[in-house]
Scaffold this active site. Structure first.
Site, PDB file in Angstrom:
ATOM      1  CE  LYS A 190      57.268  -9.207   4.612  1.00  0.00           C
ATOM      2  NZ  LYS A 190      57.065  -9.050   6.069  1.00  0.00           N
ATOM      3  N   GLY A 243      58.863   1.437   5.475  1.00  0.00           N
ATOM      4  CA  GLY A 243      59.424   0.827   6.676  1.00  0.00           C
ATOM      5  C   GLY A 243      60.604   1.650   7.166  1.00  0.00           C
ATOM      6  CB  SER A 244      63.195   0.896   9.634  1.00  0.00           C
ATOM      7  OG  SER A 244      63.719  -0.291   9.073  1.00  0.00           O
ATOM      8  CB  THR A 245      66.168   4.805   7.548  1.00  0.00           C
ATOM      9  OG1 THR A 245      65.142   5.805   7.554  1.00  0.00           O
ATOM     10  CG2 THR A 245      67.340   5.314   6.749  1.00  0.00           C
ATOM     11  N   GLY A 248      65.206  -0.044   4.358  1.00  0.00           N
ATOM     12  CA  GLY A 248      65.183   0.624   3.049  1.00  0.00           C
ATOM     13  C   GLY A 248      66.524   0.508   2.338  1.00  0.00           C
ATOM     14  CD  GLU A 265      56.726   7.325   0.719  1.00  0.00           C
ATOM     15  OE1 GLU A 265      57.156   8.157   1.541  1.00  0.00           O
ATOM     16  OE2 GLU A 265      56.329   7.637  -0.413  1.00  0.00           O
ATOM     17  CB  CYS A 299      56.485   7.551   8.699  1.00  0.00           C
ATOM     18  SG  CYS A 299      55.004   7.989   7.780  1.00  0.00           S
ATOM     19  CD  GLU A 400      61.142   6.589  12.604  1.00  0.00           C
ATOM     20  OE1 GLU A 400      61.728   5.552  12.259  1.00  0.00           O
ATOM     21  OE2 GLU A 400      60.211   7.086  11.953  1.00  0.00           O
TER      22      GLU A 400
HETATM   23  P1  NAD Z   1      60.816  -2.489   9.147  1.00  0.00           P
HETATM   24  O1  NAD Z   1      61.759  -1.877   8.187  1.00  0.00           O
HETATM   25  O2  NAD Z   1      61.342  -3.287  10.255  1.00  0.00           O
HETATM   26  O3  NAD Z   1      59.790  -3.449   8.386  1.00  0.00           O
HETATM   27  C1  NAD Z   1      59.007  -2.988   7.294  1.00  0.00           C
HETATM   28  C2  NAD Z   1      58.697  -4.183   6.405  1.00  0.00           C
HETATM   29  O4  NAD Z   1      59.918  -4.657   5.850  1.00  0.00           O
HETATM   30  C3  NAD Z   1      58.051  -5.349   7.128  1.00  0.00           C
HETATM   31  O5  NAD Z   1      57.093  -5.957   6.301  1.00  0.00           O
HETATM   32  C4  NAD Z   1      59.231  -6.291   7.348  1.00  0.00           C
HETATM   33  O6  NAD Z   1      58.850  -7.637   7.457  1.00  0.00           O
HETATM   34  C5  NAD Z   1      60.025  -6.050   6.080  1.00  0.00           C
HETATM   35  N1  NAD Z   1      61.448  -6.390   6.189  1.00  0.00           N
HETATM   36  C6  NAD Z   1      62.235  -6.396   7.289  1.00  0.00           C
HETATM   37  N2  NAD Z   1      63.485  -6.793   6.968  1.00  0.00           N
HETATM   38  C7  NAD Z   1      63.491  -7.032   5.635  1.00  0.00           C
HETATM   39  C8  NAD Z   1      64.490  -7.448   4.701  1.00  0.00           C
HETATM   40  N3  NAD Z   1      65.729  -7.739   5.081  1.00  0.00           N
HETATM   41  N4  NAD Z   1      64.150  -7.560   3.407  1.00  0.00           N
HETATM   42  C9  NAD Z   1      62.896  -7.286   2.992  1.00  0.00           C
HETATM   43  N5  NAD Z   1      61.906  -6.899   3.823  1.00  0.00           N
HETATM   44  C10 NAD Z   1      62.193  -6.766   5.131  1.00  0.00           C
HETATM   45  O7  NAD Z   1      59.883  -1.307   9.655  1.00  0.00           O
HETATM   46  P2  NAD Z   1      58.727  -1.401  10.736  1.00  0.00           P
HETATM   47  O8  NAD Z   1      59.380  -1.488  12.070  1.00  0.00           O
HETATM   48  O9  NAD Z   1      57.745  -2.445  10.338  1.00  0.00           O
HETATM   49  O10 NAD Z   1      58.006   0.004  10.546  1.00  0.00           O
HETATM   50  C11 NAD Z   1      58.398   1.140  11.199  1.00  0.00           C
HETATM   51  C12 NAD Z   1      59.196   2.024  10.284  1.00  0.00           C
HETATM   52  O11 NAD Z   1      58.411   2.347   9.126  1.00  0.00           O
HETATM   53  C13 NAD Z   1      59.538   3.343  10.912  1.00  0.00           C
HETATM   54  O12 NAD Z   1      60.872   3.662  10.653  1.00  0.00           O
HETATM   55  C14 NAD Z   1      58.617   4.334  10.205  1.00  0.00           C
HETATM   56  O13 NAD Z   1      59.070   5.642  10.177  1.00  0.00           O
HETATM   57  C15 NAD Z   1      58.515   3.737   8.861  1.00  0.00           C
HETATM   58  N6  NAD Z   1      57.305   4.223   8.177  1.00  0.00           N
HETATM   59  C16 NAD Z   1      57.449   5.110   7.155  1.00  0.00           C
HETATM   60  C17 NAD Z   1      56.326   5.627   6.524  1.00  0.00           C
HETATM   61  C18 NAD Z   1      56.458   6.621   5.396  1.00  0.00           C
HETATM   62  O14 NAD Z   1      55.488   6.802   4.648  1.00  0.00           O
HETATM   63  N7  NAD Z   1      57.589   7.285   5.240  1.00  0.00           N
HETATM   64  C19 NAD Z   1      55.058   5.239   6.933  1.00  0.00           C
HETATM   65  C20 NAD Z   1      54.961   4.329   7.991  1.00  0.00           C
HETATM   66  C21 NAD Z   1      56.095   3.819   8.596  1.00  0.00           C
END
Ligand code: NAD
Length: 507
Positions: A190, A243-245, A248, A265, A299, A400
């Site tokens: 996704k 994605g974001s904490t 997560g 992650e 990240c 962040e």
């Molecule tokens: P996000 O959490 O908003 O979205 C990440 C993914 O999760 C997207 O595909 C989104 O559609 C999906 N998502 C959102 N809400 C959801 C839910 N309720 N249920 C299931 N899936 C859902 O993050 P973002 O804004 O896309 O990315 C930025 C974040 O990602 C930053 O916090 C960054 O630090 C982190 N990141 C971490 C790493 C790592 O390896 N640690 C790498 C890259 C980015």
């Protein structure tokens, strides 16, 4: 693909690109018929559409993946046969690296100068895990039970759900897809609603490589619909999330319903520690690479730079001068050094943190605005921004930003640096800049982070585990460690001669 000028890249087609998504090796619209619009962050205009999938589409994809795992051709392939398919995918990625790179640049504003190299490098993940595919095995355990032979086997989990963000869709997907497939799982991916395109281009290569139906599926859609449906699906045995904490936390809660395995992650606020004995020109470049590369949307961004007081003024002067020379521009131009923020919402968020930094009393030393030249005014640009005299309790030092904003923090002693570095809820990465090898070895083990670089920043390899401490995540991607994340262990015990005389005395 043609180039406009010597150094400017472009897509091989013009006009609005209309994508379909990839389920069971078929290209389909969403069940609802709704679409997502992808905006090019340099022009501010919609350049592509992709289906907006929801739970109906996720159900279709998961049942295709389940069928492929349990009964399909995939379930009968040996490790080396899976490896051959992965190797073929790697070759296709290398051959199509330019199209993949340009697509991702148009989708998220990352630099072509970085993406070309990254897209070519993606095949390394395919080759590494292709090599692992026929070397996944358990062990023989000499148990102290008479006449008993015991061994373990490592088995795939089943259907894996991969949910990825917008900042590096291809790289972060390959980190999941390669070990998942090498181990024999099937996968439903996704992508972020902001950047659906590059993963649909990747799916085209998956199809061309000859993976059987249902093994790899890509469902584009919003997090709250498609993402939530995937993470709550009872037939998904593992969610691999980047994605974001905040999201997560939701993923873990969703996984609790069906006890599916989870790897996360998440975000970071990584410290980049400059000691007075560092090679200063190298360290300045390391700071720039750490926080302004990818426009700070990584990240592992080194967004807190801790500088020893004795060199603070000298270091800051060089850093500000060097930052003022950074070339902002079209991300498709090979000469551009910093591109846009990926989308409008993120652009507003980054600029709002500049205001928060000022209100907190940090000293704005460079940038902080949206540049309004003719070339840049339509794009989601933010000038590379440096805040000096930051204290670690300020919001810009604790939260962040995920943009080109760096906090400079003074420290006096080694103990001081370690204390400030660890005074954060995150723990993804860190760097230590010093020529003193003893200091390097003293400090690195004391930093609470999944990766610590000495005299470098933002280097990752398919061979080394990557992941976070504390609120930066759970589990590890890359290296042999990732195979453990996509397999489970079964113990098999064989009695070679005991006779059960007393069924009520087992041990
Ligand atoms: P996000 O959490 O908003 O979205 C990440 C993914 O999760 C997207 O595909 C989104 O559609 C999906 N998502 C959102 N809400 C959801 C839910 N309720 N249920 C299931 N899936 C859902 O993050 P973002 O804004 O896309 O990315 C930025 C974040 O990602 C930053 O916090 C960054 O630090 C982190 N990141 C971490 C790493 C790592 O390896 N640690 C790498 C890259 C980015």
């Amino acid at each position: 693909m043609s180039t406009q000028t010597k150094m400017m890249y472009k897509l091989p087609y013009a006009g609005l690109k209309k994508y379909k998504m990839f389920i069971n090796n078929e290209w389909v619209e969403s069940a609802s018929g709704e679409v997502l619009k992808s905006v090019n962050p340099f022009t501010g205009k919609v350049w592509a559409e992709a289906p907006s999938g929801n739970d109906e589409d996720i159900n279709l994809a998961v049942s295709a993946a389940k069928e492929a795992f349990e009964n399909g051709e995939w379930s009968r392939l040996t490790g080396s046969q899976r490896g051959k398919l992965l190797r073929k995918l790697g070759d296709l990625i290398s051959e199509n690296a330019e199209l993949l790179a340009v697509t991702e640049v148009v989708d998220n504003g990352k630099l072509i100068r970085e993406m070309l190299g990254q897209a070519k490098g993606l095949s390394e993940w395919c080759y590494y895990y292709a090599g692992c595919a026929d070397k996944i095995h358990g062990e023989s355990i000499p148990v102290e039970i008479p006449n008993m032979v015991a061994y373990t086997v490592r088995e795939p989990l089943g259907v894996v759900g991969a949910i990825v963000p917008w900042n590096s869709p291809l790289l972060l997907t390959l980190w999941k897809l390669c070990p998942a497939l090498a181990s024999g799982n099937t996968i439903v991916i996704k992508p972020s609603e902001v950047t659906p395109a590059s993963l649909l281009e990747l799916a085209r290569l998956v199809e061309k490589a000859g993976f059987p139906p249902g093994v790899v599926n890509v469902v584009t859609g919003y997090g709250k619909s498609a993402g939530a449906a995937l993470s709550m699906h009872p037939d998904v045995r593992k969610i691999a999330f980047t994605g974001s904490t905040e999201t997560g936390r939701i993923i873990i809660k969703n996984s609790a319903e069906h006890f599916s395995k989870v790897s996360l992650e998440l975000g970071g606020k990584s410290p980049n520690i400059i000691f007075e004995d560092a090679d200063l020109p190298n360290a300045v470049n390391g700071v720039l690479a750490g926080v302004f590369a990818a426009t700070g949307q990584t990240c592992m961004a080194g967004s807190r730079v801790l500088i020893q007081s004795s060199i603070y003024d000298q270091f800051v002067e060089v850093l500000v001068n060097r930052t003022s020379e950074i070339r902002l521009g079209n991300p498709l131009d090979m000469d551009t050094e910093m591109g846009t923020v990926a989308f409008e919402g993120q652009h507003q968020k980054v600029l709002s943190y500049v205001e928060i930094g000022k209100q907190d009393g940090a000293k704005l030393l460079h940038g902080g605005k949206r540049p309004m030249t003719d070339e840049l005014k339509n794009g989601f640009f933010v000038e590379p921004t440096i805040f000096g005299d930051v204290t670690n309790d300020m919001r810009i030092a604790q939260e962040e930003v995920f943009g080109p904003v760096v906090c400079l923090i003074r420290f006096d002693s080694e103990e001081d640096a370690i204390r400030i570095a660890n005074d954060t809820k995150f723990g993804l990465a860190a760097a230590v800049w010093t020529k003193d090898v003893q200091r390097a070895h003293r400090v690195a083990p004391k930093i609470q982070a999944g990766t610590v670089w000495i005299n470098n920043y933002r280097k990752v390899s398919h061979q080394t585990p990557f992941g976070g401490y504390k609120a930066s995540g759970l589990g590890r991607e890359n290296g042999m460690q990732a195979i453990n994340e996509y397999t489970q262990i079964k113990t098999i015990m064989i009695d070679t001669g005991n006779v059960i005389t007393d069924p009520f005395k087992v041990l």
